[in-house]
Scaffold this motif. Structure first.
Motif, PDB file in Angstrom:
ATOM      1  N   VAL A  41       6.086 -21.392  -6.919  1.00  8.16           N
ATOM      2  CA  VAL A  41       5.509 -20.165  -6.341  1.00  8.16           C
ATOM      3  C   VAL A  41       6.682 -19.234  -6.032  1.00  8.16           C
ATOM      4  O   VAL A  41       7.581 -19.594  -5.271  1.00  8.16           O
ATOM      5  N   LEU A  42       6.677 -18.064  -6.650  1.00 12.05           N
ATOM      6  CA  LEU A  42       7.745 -17.095  -6.425  1.00 12.05           C
ATOM      7  C   LEU A  42       7.191 -15.909  -5.638  1.00 12.05           C
ATOM      8  O   LEU A  42       6.406 -15.104  -6.153  1.00 12.05           O
ATOM      9  N   ASN A  43       7.599 -15.818  -4.374  1.00 16.17           N
ATOM     10  CA  ASN A  43       7.207 -14.671  -3.550  1.00 16.17           C
ATOM     11  C   ASN A  43       8.310 -13.636  -3.612  1.00 16.17           C
ATOM     12  O   ASN A  43       9.464 -13.952  -3.334  1.00 16.17           O
ATOM     13  N   VAL A  44       7.951 -12.419  -3.952  1.00 14.96           N
ATOM     14  CA  VAL A  44       8.926 -11.340  -3.870  1.00 14.96           C
ATOM     15  C   VAL A  44       8.502 -10.452  -2.702  1.00 14.96           C
ATOM     16  O   VAL A  44       7.401  -9.891  -2.707  1.00 14.96           O
ATOM     17  N   ALA A  45       9.360 -10.384  -1.696  1.00 11.06           N
ATOM     18  CA  ALA A  45       9.036  -9.618  -0.495  1.00 11.06           C
ATOM     19  C   ALA A  45       9.452  -8.168  -0.698  1.00 11.06           C
ATOM     20  O   ALA A  45      10.631  -7.853  -0.831  1.00 11.06           O
ATOM     21  N   ALA A  46       8.453  -7.287  -0.753  1.00  6.18           N
ATOM     22  CA  ALA A  46       8.706  -5.875  -1.037  1.00  6.18           C
ATOM     23  C   ALA A  46       7.995  -5.028   0.003  1.00  6.18           C
ATOM     24  O   ALA A  46       6.796  -5.197   0.225  1.00  6.18           O
ATOM     25  N   ASN A  47       8.699  -4.125   0.623  1.00 11.06           N
ATOM     26  CA  ASN A  47       8.233  -3.425   1.818  1.00 11.06           C
ATOM     27  C   ASN A  47       7.730  -4.462   2.818  1.00 11.06           C
ATOM     28  O   ASN A  47       6.641  -4.353   3.376  1.00 11.06           O
ATOM     29  N   TYR A  48       8.550  -5.467   2.983  1.00 11.16           N
ATOM     30  CA  TYR A  48       8.220  -6.580   3.864  1.00 11.16           C
ATOM     31  C   TYR A  48       9.025  -6.486   5.160  1.00 11.16           C
ATOM     32  O   TYR A  48      10.193  -6.078   5.154  1.00 11.16           O
ATOM     33  N   GLY A  49       8.391  -6.872   6.258  1.00 12.24           N
ATOM     34  CA  GLY A  49       9.080  -7.043   7.531  1.00 12.24           C
ATOM     35  C   GLY A  49       8.420  -8.211   8.245  1.00 12.24           C
ATOM     36  O   GLY A  49       7.193  -8.350   8.207  1.00 12.24           O
ATOM     37  N   GLY A  66       0.798  -1.224   0.000  1.00  9.05           N
ATOM     38  CA  GLY A  66       0.000   0.000   0.000  1.00  9.05           C
ATOM     39  C   GLY A  66       0.832   1.277   0.000  1.00  9.05           C
ATOM     40  O   GLY A  66       0.350   2.340  -0.353  1.00  9.05           O
ATOM     41  N   ARG A  67       2.100   1.173   0.374  1.00  8.23           N
ATOM     42  CA  ARG A  67       2.942   2.363   0.407  1.00  8.23           C
ATOM     43  C   ARG A  67       3.575   2.674  -0.958  1.00  8.23           C
ATOM     44  O   ARG A  67       4.227   3.693  -1.144  1.00  8.23           O
ATOM     45  N   PHE A  68       3.399   1.767  -1.905  1.00  8.17           N
ATOM     46  CA  PHE A  68       3.960   1.992  -3.243  1.00  8.17           C
ATOM     47  C   PHE A  68       3.063   2.922  -4.069  1.00  8.17           C
ATOM     48  O   PHE A  68       1.888   3.106  -3.747  1.00  8.17           O
ATOM     49  N   SER A  69       3.630   3.448  -5.156  1.00  6.91           N
ATOM     50  CA  SER A  69       2.848   4.332  -6.029  1.00  6.91           C
ATOM     51  C   SER A  69       1.678   3.558  -6.639  1.00  6.91           C
ATOM     52  O   SER A  69       1.726   2.328  -6.755  1.00  6.91           O
ATOM     53  N   GLU A  70       0.660   4.287  -7.051  1.00 10.83           N
ATOM     54  CA  GLU A  70      -0.519   3.678  -7.696  1.00 10.83           C
ATOM     55  C   GLU A  70      -0.088   2.840  -8.899  1.00 10.83           C
ATOM     56  O   GLU A  70      -0.592   1.757  -9.139  1.00 10.83           O
ATOM     57  N   ARG A  71       0.841   3.426  -9.645  1.00 12.15           N
ATOM     58  CA  ARG A  71       1.330   2.805 -10.866  1.00 12.15           C
ATOM     59  C   ARG A  71       1.947   1.437 -10.558  1.00 12.15           C
ATOM     60  O   ARG A  71       1.657   0.443 -11.217  1.00 12.15           O
ATOM     61  N   GLN A 119       1.487  -0.350  -7.823  1.00 14.39           N
ATOM     62  CA  GLN A 119       0.470  -1.254  -7.267  1.00 14.39           C
ATOM     63  C   GLN A 119      -0.352  -1.904  -8.374  1.00 14.39           C
ATOM     64  O   GLN A 119      -0.728  -3.072  -8.292  1.00 14.39           O
ATOM     65  N   LYS A 120      -0.604  -1.129  -9.433  1.00 19.64           N
ATOM     66  CA  LYS A 120      -1.366  -1.650 -10.572  1.00 19.64           C
ATOM     67  C   LYS A 120      -0.561  -2.744 -11.276  1.00 19.64           C
ATOM     68  O   LYS A 120      -1.077  -3.803 -11.615  1.00 19.64           O
ATOM     69  N   LYS A 121       0.728  -2.468 -11.481  1.00 15.19           N
ATOM     70  CA  LYS A 121       1.622  -3.447 -12.118  1.00 15.19           C
ATOM     71  C   LYS A 121       1.655  -4.752 -11.314  1.00 15.19           C
ATOM     72  O   LYS A 121       1.644  -5.844 -11.883  1.00 15.19           O
ATOM     73  N   ILE A 122       1.737  -4.593  -9.994  1.00 14.34           N
ATOM     74  CA  ILE A 122       1.793  -5.757  -9.106  1.00 14.34           C
ATOM     75  C   ILE A 122       0.500  -6.575  -9.244  1.00 14.34           C
ATOM     76  O   ILE A 122       0.537  -7.792  -9.414  1.00 14.34           O
ATOM     77  N   ALA A 123      -0.625  -5.877  -9.209  1.00 16.38           N
ATOM     78  CA  ALA A 123      -1.922  -6.563  -9.306  1.00 16.38           C
ATOM     79  C   ALA A 123      -2.039  -7.306 -10.641  1.00 16.38           C
ATOM     80  O   ALA A 123      -2.482  -8.461 -10.686  1.00 16.38           O
ATOM     81  N   ASP A 124      -1.609  -6.656 -11.721  1.00 17.91           N
ATOM     82  CA  ASP A 124      -1.687  -7.278 -13.046  1.00 17.91           C
ATOM     83  C   ASP A 124      -0.804  -8.518 -13.131  1.00 17.91           C
ATOM     84  O   ASP A 124      -1.211  -9.546 -13.668  1.00 17.91           O
ATOM     85  N   ALA A 125       0.413  -8.397 -12.608  1.00 21.02           N
ATOM     86  CA  ALA A 125       1.359  -9.514 -12.668  1.00 21.02           C
ATOM     87  C   ALA A 125       0.836 -10.706 -11.861  1.00 21.02           C
ATOM     88  O   ALA A 125       0.934 -11.860 -12.297  1.00 21.02           O
ATOM     89  N   GLN A 126       0.262 -10.411 -10.711  1.00 17.67           N
ATOM     90  CA  GLN A 126      -0.271 -11.493  -9.867  1.00 17.67           C
ATOM     91  C   GLN A 126      -1.478 -12.149 -10.537  1.00 17.67           C
ATOM     92  O   GLN A 126      -1.616 -13.369 -10.509  1.00 17.67           O
ATOM     93  N   ALA A 127      -2.316 -11.314 -11.148  1.00 19.99           N
ATOM     94  CA  ALA A 127      -3.519 -11.848 -11.796  1.00 19.99           C
ATOM     95  C   ALA A 127      -3.140 -12.742 -12.980  1.00 19.99           C
ATOM     96  O   ALA A 127      -3.700 -13.818 -13.159  1.00 19.99           O
ATOM     97  N   LEU A 128      -2.155 -12.280 -13.756  1.00 21.73           N
ATOM     98  CA  LEU A 128      -1.743 -13.047 -14.936  1.00 21.73           C
ATOM     99  C   LEU A 128      -1.266 -14.447 -14.561  1.00 21.73           C
ATOM    100  O   LEU A 128      -1.557 -15.417 -15.247  1.00 21.73           O
ATOM    101  N   THR A 129      -0.522 -14.546 -13.465  1.00 21.53           N
ATOM    102  CA  THR A 129       0.121 -15.814 -13.118  1.00 21.53           C
ATOM    103  C   THR A 129      -0.630 -16.597 -12.028  1.00 21.53           C
ATOM    104  O   THR A 129      -0.167 -17.649 -11.588  1.00 21.53           O
ATOM    105  N   ALA A 130      -1.783 -16.080 -11.610  1.00 23.76           N
ATOM    106  CA  ALA A 130      -2.488 -16.630 -10.440  1.00 23.76           C
ATOM    107  C   ALA A 130      -2.831 -18.121 -10.559  1.00 23.76           C
ATOM    108  O   ALA A 130      -2.830 -18.835  -9.559  1.00 23.76           O
ATOM    109  N   ASP A 131      -3.113 -18.576 -11.772  1.00 19.18           N
ATOM    110  CA  ASP A 131      -3.540 -19.972 -11.918  1.00 19.18           C
ATOM    111  C   ASP A 131      -2.404 -20.911 -12.285  1.00 19.18           C
ATOM    112  O   ASP A 131      -2.638 -22.091 -12.559  1.00 19.18           O
TER     113      ASP A 131
END
Ligand code: IPE
Ligand code: IPE
Ligand code: MG
Length: 254
Positions: free
Chosen positions: A136-144, A112-117, A119-131
């Motif tokens: 499973v490749l997790n990329v931890a970004a702004n993760y703690g 949520g702290r990333f730019s809208e742009r 966040q949109k890219k992230i959502a698209d990439a996840q949706a494309l590969t969801a099935d």
């Protein structure tokens, strides 16, 4: 044949199911070459590609890469914005290749702290590969790790309020089901490059029983052979999970 080559007779059961990597040392790698830190971050992308490819070929189920920690915002503003730009570019460029290889990409962290742009890219990439059904490749970004446990605890509190749960109803499984890695196996092997021997707030819950592998190699130098070596090191260790070696041997022969 190189001595660290994985013997195919070894069996998938001996391999780690979940490998997590703290990709460290980009800055030092660049500095050693008299280059700016960003040069190291760009070079690190190639090491990501090699690691994902090696893990995919080994049939490993889950790889989690630490790309940006919740503490990394404290870095100079220009380095942070370059890392964000790089993240955008790599996402756009690599997602098709990941998809073609049946890899399911997930970005874990407080996005949520990333730019809208972004966040949109992230959502698209996840949706494309969801099935996809492969790695499973997790990329931890702004993760703690503390953030992860905290947000799982918050979900639990909400669930408790809605369902009238009491303290004695709460289990480890319930908390784990609110983590960013819900449904995935715990980390078996945690790799950190560049010589530092700390966890830096990564996978605190998930790595409770992980084997910890530290290598002096800087992240941009990490390649398929480095990955195979780390996995071989893991396979050669006797894993106890708090029970004795004899109990494991009895299980094996029984
Ligand atoms: C890891 O390399 C990459 C990120 C944290 C984004 P560093 O940038 O931490 O490199 P060093 O540790 O300063 O060498
Ligand atoms: C940990 O590396 C975070 C990532 C690899 C993304 P850092 O280099 O940021 O960790 P510290 O600050 O040395 O603990
Ligand atoms: Mg570092």
């Amino acid at each position: 044949m190189a001595e660290h080559t994985i013997d195919t007779a070894l069996g998938i059961d001996s391999l780690p199911k979940h490998v997590a990597v703290i990709m460290d040392g980009n800055g030092r790698w660049a500095k050693a070459k008299g280059k700016p830190r960003v040069f190291g971050h760009k070079a690190g992308v190639e090491a990501v590609r090699k690691t994902v490819s090696a893990a995919n070929r080994l049939g490993i189920q889950v790889v989690t890469l630490f790309a940006f920690s919740s503490e990394n915002w404290r870095r100079p503003a220009d380095e942070v914005s370059l890392l964000m730009e790089l993240f955008m570019t790599v996402l756009s460029r690599e997602v098709k290749r990941l998809h073609k290889n049946n890899i399911r990409l997930r970005i874990i962290g407080d996005t949520g702290r990333f730019s809208e742009r972004l966040q949109k890219k992230i959502a698209d990439a996840q949706a494309l590969t969801a099935d996809n059904t492969g790695l499973v490749l997790n990329v931890a970004a702004n993760y703690g790790g503390q953030w992860d446990i905290l947000q799982a605890a918050k979900q639990l509190v909400q669930q408790a309020a809605e369902q009238g749960l009491t303290e004695s109803d709460v289990t480890e499984e319930m908390l784990a089901s609110g983590l960013s890695t819900a449904g995935l196996p715990d980390v078996d092997l945690l790799i950190r490059t560049s010589g530092e021997c700390r966890i830096s707030n990564f996978m605190l819950w998930q790595a409770a029983y992980a084997e910890l592998y530290f290598t002096e190699q800087h992240w941009p130098d990490f390649d398929e052979d480095s990955f195979a070596e780390a996995v071989a090191w893991f396979v050669n260790r006797e894993r106890r999970f708090g029970c004795t070696g004899e109990q494991i041997q009895a299980l094996m022969s029984g």
